[in-house]
Design a protein around this motif. Structure first.
Motif, PDB file in Angstrom:
ATOM      1  N   MET A   1       0.844  -1.177   0.000  1.00 37.28           N
ATOM      2  CA  MET A   1       0.000   0.000   0.000  1.00 37.28           C
ATOM      3  C   MET A   1       0.890   1.242   0.000  1.00 37.28           C
ATOM      4  SD  MET A   1      -2.640   1.264   2.989  1.00 37.28           S
ATOM      5  CE  MET A   1      -1.443   1.533   4.278  1.00 37.28           C
ATOM      6  N   MET A   2       0.532   2.196  -0.827  1.00 36.70           N
ATOM      7  CA  MET A   2       1.258   3.458  -0.848  1.00 36.70           C
ATOM      8  C   MET A   2       0.362   4.537  -0.240  1.00 36.70           C
ATOM      9  SD  MET A   2       3.289   5.285  -3.939  1.00 36.70           S
ATOM     10  CE  MET A   2       2.007   6.248  -4.711  1.00 36.70           C
ATOM     11  N   ARG A   3       0.915   5.260   0.718  1.00 34.62           N
ATOM     12  CA  ARG A   3       0.183   6.313   1.422  1.00 34.62           C
ATOM     13  C   ARG A   3       0.852   7.644   1.108  1.00 34.62           C
ATOM     14  NH1 ARG A   3      -1.961   6.257   7.222  1.00 34.62           N
ATOM     15  NH2 ARG A   3      -1.420   4.083   7.094  1.00 34.62           N
ATOM     16  N   THR A   4       0.059   8.597   0.602  1.00 34.93           N
ATOM     17  CA  THR A   4       0.562   9.930   0.303  1.00 34.93           C
ATOM     18  C   THR A   4      -0.299  10.936   1.054  1.00 34.93           C
ATOM     19  OG1 THR A   4       1.175   9.193  -1.922  1.00 34.93           O
ATOM     20  CG2 THR A   4       1.084  11.573  -1.533  1.00 34.93           C
ATOM     21  N   THR A   5       0.329  11.754   1.878  1.00 39.49           N
ATOM     22  CA  THR A   5      -0.433  12.778   2.590  1.00 39.49           C
ATOM     23  C   THR A   5      -0.722  13.931   1.643  1.00 39.49           C
ATOM     24  OG1 THR A   5       1.559  13.835   3.438  1.00 39.49           O
ATOM     25  CG2 THR A   5       0.547  12.166   4.819  1.00 39.49           C
ATOM     26  N   VAL A   6      -1.873  14.536   1.842  1.00 39.07           N
ATOM     27  CA  VAL A   6      -2.322  15.658   1.031  1.00 39.07           C
ATOM     28  C   VAL A   6      -2.612  16.804   1.996  1.00 39.07           C
ATOM     29  CG1 VAL A   6      -4.049  16.481  -0.617  1.00 39.07           C
ATOM     30  CG2 VAL A   6      -3.333  14.061  -0.642  1.00 39.07           C
ATOM     31  N   ASN A   7      -1.764  17.836   1.957  1.00 41.49           N
ATOM     32  CA  ASN A   7      -1.886  18.946   2.898  1.00 41.49           C
ATOM     33  C   ASN A   7      -1.744  20.283   2.186  1.00 41.49           C
ATOM     34  OD1 ASN A   7      -2.227  17.770   5.556  1.00 41.49           O
ATOM     35  ND2 ASN A   7      -0.216  16.873   5.245  1.00 41.49           N
ATOM     36  N   PRO A   8      -2.827  20.808   1.608  1.00 41.71           N
ATOM     37  CA  PRO A   8      -2.722  22.130   1.004  1.00 41.71           C
ATOM     38  C   PRO A   8      -2.467  23.212   2.057  1.00 41.71           C
ATOM     39  CG  PRO A   8      -4.980  21.330   0.905  1.00 41.71           C
ATOM     40  CD  PRO A   8      -4.137  20.220   1.462  1.00 41.71           C
ATOM     41  N   TRP A   9      -2.767  22.911   3.318  1.00 39.32           N
ATOM     42  CA  TRP A   9      -2.481  23.784   4.455  1.00 39.32           C
ATOM     43  C   TRP A   9      -2.299  22.896   5.673  1.00 39.32           C
ATOM     44  CZ3 TRP A   9      -7.081  23.630   1.815  1.00 39.32           C
ATOM     45  CH2 TRP A   9      -8.148  23.039   2.469  1.00 39.32           C
TER      46      TRP A   9
END
Length: 130
Positions: A1-9
């Motif tokens: 499993m690949m986990r990518t965080t998404v944080n525009p802020w």
């Protein structure tokens, strides 16, 4: 499993705004867990920090039964009867336990008038993937 965080802020509460999960095999939806024993007895009435710790232990037990752990959490919702008390007494402890597995799950923290039993102060609902 690949986990990518998404944080525009970034918020100071220590959660990611989103988590993109790719290549996963299984999804686990963990029912709301409270501060109860294996036999269903309510534990630590009036102690929000202890109740949060037990609720997280119970989330971990469900994950373990499915062959997962806290590191597999991709979303967690927190329901409390007093949100200010939660952040003052238990929020940091819970964030530290999850951070030990490099997890900052997006989710909801909501204050509600009461849980299923009046002595319970917190309920944790989790979603996990591997």
């Amino acid at each position: 499993m690949m986990r990518t965080t998404v944080n525009p802020w970034t918020y100071p509460e220590g959660m990611d705004q989103g988590v993109l999960i790719e290549g996963h095999q299984r999804l686990l939806f963990v029912s709301g867990q409270c501060s109860v024993s294996a036999t269903g007895e309510s534990l630590h009435p009036g102690d929000l920090r202890a109740q949060t710790s037990v609720a997280l232990d119970n989330v971990e037990a469900v994950l373990r039964e499915a062959g997962m752990g806290l590191g597999n959490i991709v979303r967690m919702n927190t329901y409390v009867t007093d949100v200010e008390a939660f952040f003052a007494q238990a929020g940091e402890m819970m964030a530290e336990r999850l951070a030990a597995f490099d997890v900052r799950p997006p989710g909801v923290c909501a204050q509600i008038s009461r849980l299923g039993r009046p002595e319970l102060l917190v309920e944790l609902e989790a979603f996990a993937a591997d």
